[in-house]
Structures are given as C-alpha cells and as structure tokens.
Design an enzyme around this catalytic site. Structure first.
Site: not given
Ligand code: NAD
Length: 422
Positions: A110
């Site tokens: 990571k």
């Molecule tokens: P992203 O940046 O696209 O979206 C994050 C979302 O969370 C946004 O809508 C933001 O407004 C919201 N947010 C941020 N802080 C917040 C809070 N305190 N309360 C409520 N909403 C909040 O990110 P993502 O890619 O969707 O990733 C989200 C999570 O999923 C992370 O933990 C990431 O590690 C995990 N993840 C992502 C992927 C992927 O393929 N993108 C894969 C596995 C895990």
C-alpha cells in the site's frame, strides 16, 4: 461496554489484534507467526513539488510491502491529508490477507501521500504523482509491486504512474499499475468491480437468510467509487436503498431512493448529496449507519463503527465496503448483537480481483469482454464467500476471524513451501 483506549483508532493496532487472534486460533508456528506479523519493507519519500504559485512544497509519501510471499505486492495509493505510516502499514497487511482470501497470486502492499487533493490543481497532482513514482522506481514493476487507485486517486493517477514508469524503463509497461483507463490497458469492469463484488456478497448473504432482494433495505455510507457503484448496482438488482451518505451528510428515506436520479445529482450536477430533492430525513454521515436496515454498507473511511457506537447498529448484515470501517474493539459488540459480518477483506475484494484480471490481460496483450470479466468476478467472489462461511462454521468462529484464518493459513503454507532465504 468496552472502554475506548487511545489505540482504538490506530488502524495498524486494529489489524494487529485481528492477526493475533486468528494466528492464535490457527496455532500458527512461532517462526511463521513472526515472519507474517511484520511488514516486508517500508519506505518514506520526500516529494519536492513546485506548486502553481511558484512556491516549492515537500510532500511526504510512503510505500509499504507487507508480503511478497504469494506474488508481487499489490495495493492502492491513497492521497489524503490524514495518511500516516501506520495506516499504510495496516492497509498493506489487509491487502496480503485480501489477496489470499480470494486466492489470487499477489502479496500485499500500500502507498500514500499526505496531501489534500481537493486543494491541489491537476498539474500539481500530476507532479506529485510523477515524482512519487520516480522515487519508487525500483520498488514498482509488474513482477515487484503493482499499485492501484484508492482514496483520492483515480484512473488518471494510474495513467501518470504508468507513463512515468514507462519513461524510466524505456518501454510501455501497462502491467505496472491497475485501475488504468481502458484505452491504456485498463480492464473493462474494473471501475465497477468493488461495488459489483459487494453486490455478489450481499446476494450470497441474503440467499443464506432467505431474504428476497425486493424486501431487503440497504444503507450505504460513502458515495465515491465503492459507495455509489454499490448503491447503483444493488438498486438495479432490486434492493431498496434507504440510506445514503457522503462527507457532507446523509439522507434516510424508508420508501427508498431513486438511485439513478441521486447519482445524476451528485456526480453529474455536482450538488451536495444532503440537498437531494428526492426526500429523506437529513442527518450526519455517522448517524446513518445506525438507522434501521437489513444491510448496512460502510463504504467511506475507516473507524466508523467503534466501541462507543457499535451497540446502536440496527442491521442484520454488515457488509464492509471500506477498509477497516469497524475498529477491533467494536468487533465483540457487533458479534454479541448477532450481526452477520461480511468482513472488508472479503466484501471489497472485487476490486483487487479485477485488478488481477487487468494485470493478466496486460501481460497477455489480450483483452476480455466486460461480460467475461464480470462472470469470472462472480465466480471468485461466490466461491470465496462460501469458503469463508464454511470455514467459520467448521471452526466455530465469526466470519472475520474465519477470513483471517483462511488467509493466514494460505500465506503461511506458501511461505513454508518457499522456505526462508538465508
Ligand atoms: P472515494 O474517494 O471514491 O470515495 C469516498 C467517499 O466517502 C466519498 O463519497 C466521500 O465524500 C465519502 N467520505 C469521506 N469521508 C467520509 C466520512 N467521514 N463520512 C462519510 N462519508 C465520507 O473512495 P473509494 O475508492 O470509494 O474508497 C472508499 C473505501 O473503500 C476506502 O476505505 C477504500 O480503501 C476502500 N476500497 C476501495 C476500493 C476501490 O476499488 N476503489 C477497493 C477496495 C476498498
């Protein structure tokens, strides 16, 4: 209720507690335990970047390889002001276990850069990305460590990394990152893969409880890649989305949201989610997790469900879209409430599974149709779900401990076969 301790919010401490519990239950040999407990290596880079204002800023970045036992390191790069080395360590270890749970031939890695992408121009973000990549040029590579997007990074970031790496090694190397734009060697279906994996997991869970989709209500916290795609796909599949949230706040509506309209409001019209005119009670992004629904999907950031608030959960199924949305201290409370947990290392593994497909396609130079990608993803997710559930039943442990045990067992087995060098 357990008393919160300062470490509750240190995600690396949470990851460690889970590793310890699963390793103990497995009766992991002492030498293997020591080897797997610590990261393989980690690096801090100081990234000098000329800002648009002409001021030179130095950003701090990290990359951690937790394990390369089962294959090259695999894991996203996060751009956020809250990034810490401990967070990157935790996320790297979760990647190791996640890749092992779904049985794909990667280790865990990571990266992160402490910066606030919302306050930086495209040019500034590009310069940060390229210099970060250049500093890590010996770490990255299709056989060494393959980054992907995470919070604050996206397909464009991956295109910049791919280009920078290719310029240094003197030939185009698409397989150095995944989550790229499709016309640069990205995989069809990668953008929606994490959300699609969540749909497949939810489908298996409700089948277990004989709940029909149309009578299953869902709350999704987070409306970025994972949250909005999950909401969209679950809605299309017939589930009722009754709660949504992003960083600006949340809406709860028992009658269900028109998700395509909500998506248009947030992603096309770029309006604040809580102002959506489709109805619903306004509340904070945290409160939404504790409203009644059959499934709750935290898909935003870590540490949302804690020893202080876990008792307020009113759901039957908790499907962890985000990494680490529950603290280790909340686990016991969630367990006592009899909530069926689909742990993060299983629930959100759809993303890394299609990243694996992307890496395979790049190396073959032959690209699959989206239908093919989605079918293979379904196979992997359904099979992994059943393996974790069976493992939990057989060993009398909860799903999270089962997923960790299964993963640690696989990595430990590979490590024993390889042997320890020197
Ligand atoms: P992203 O940046 O696209 O979206 C994050 C979302 O969370 C946004 O809508 C933001 O407004 C919201 N947010 C941020 N802080 C917040 C809070 N305190 N309360 C409520 N909403 C909040 O990110 P993502 O890619 O969707 O990733 C989200 C999570 O999923 C992370 O933990 C990431 O590690 C995990 N993840 C992502 C992927 C992927 O393929 N993108 C894969 C596995 C895990």
């Amino acid at each position: 209720m357990a008393t919160p301790v300062p470490d509750e919010f240190n995600v690396y401490a949470s990851a460690d507690v889970r590793f310890e519990a699963a390793a103990r239950k497995l009766g992991l040999e002492d030498s293997l335990y020591r080897f797997l407990k610590y990261p393989n290596k980690e690096i801090t880079v100081y990234i000098p970047v000329m800002l648009d204002s002409g001021h030179l800023e130095v950003f701090i970045g990290y990359r951690v390889h937790h394990s390369i036992v089962r294959g090259p390191g695999k894991g996203g790069i996060r751009f956020a002001p809250t990034v810490t080395l401990d967070e990157v360590r935790a996320l790297a270890s979760w990647m190791t276990w996640k890749c092992a749970v779904v049985n794909i031939p990667f280790g865990g890695a990571k990266g992160g850069v402490i910066c606030d992408p919302s306050k930086l121009s495209n040019g500034e973000l590009e310069r940060i990305t390229r210099r970060y990549t250049a500093e890590l040029i010996e770490w990255f590579g299709p056989e060494r460590d393959v980054p992907a997007p995470d919070l604050g990074t996206n397909e464009q970031t991956m295109a910049w990394i791919m280009d920078t790496y290719s310029m240094h090694v003197r030939h185009t190397t698409t397989a150095v990152v995944t989550g790229k734009p499709v016309d640069l060697g990205g995989s069809r279906g990668r953008h929606e893969a994490t959300g699609r994996g969540i749909l497949f997991n939810c489908d298996r869970a409700i089948a277990k409880f004989r709940m029909p989709r149309v009578h299953t209500s869902v709350i999704v916290q987070g409306f970025g890649n994972v949250g909005s795609t999950s909401a969209k796909l679950l809605h299309e599949a017939g589930y009722k989305i009754v709660g949504v949230a992003d960083i600006h706040g949340a809406l709860y509506n028992e009658s269900g949201f028109d998700v395509p309209k909500l998506l248009d409001w947030v992603t096309v019209q770029r309006k604040p989610l809580p102002d959506f005119p489709g109805g619903g009670a306004k509340m904070s992004a945290s409160e939404i997790l504790f409203q009644p629904a059959d499934i709750v999907i935290p898909a935003a950031v870590e540490n949302q469900i804690t020893s202080d608030n876990a008792h307020q959960l009113q759901t039957r199924i908790l499907c962890e879209g985000a990494n680490g949305p529950c603290t280790a201290m909340a686990d016991e409370i969630v367990d006592r409430k009899g909530i069926f947990v689909i742990p993060d290392i299983l629930a959100n593994a759809g993303g890394v599974t299609v990243s694996y497909f992307e890496w395979v396609q790049d190396r073959q130079g032959y690209f699959w149709r989206e239908k093919e990608v989605n079918e293979r993803l379904k196979d992997v997710v359904e099979h992994s779900f059943e393996e974790v559930i069976r493992y939990a039943e057989r060993h009398g442990v909860n799903n999270r401990v089962a997923a960790y045990m299964l993963a640690i067992d696989r990595v430990a087995f590979a490590l024993k076969e390889r042997g320890i060098y020197a």
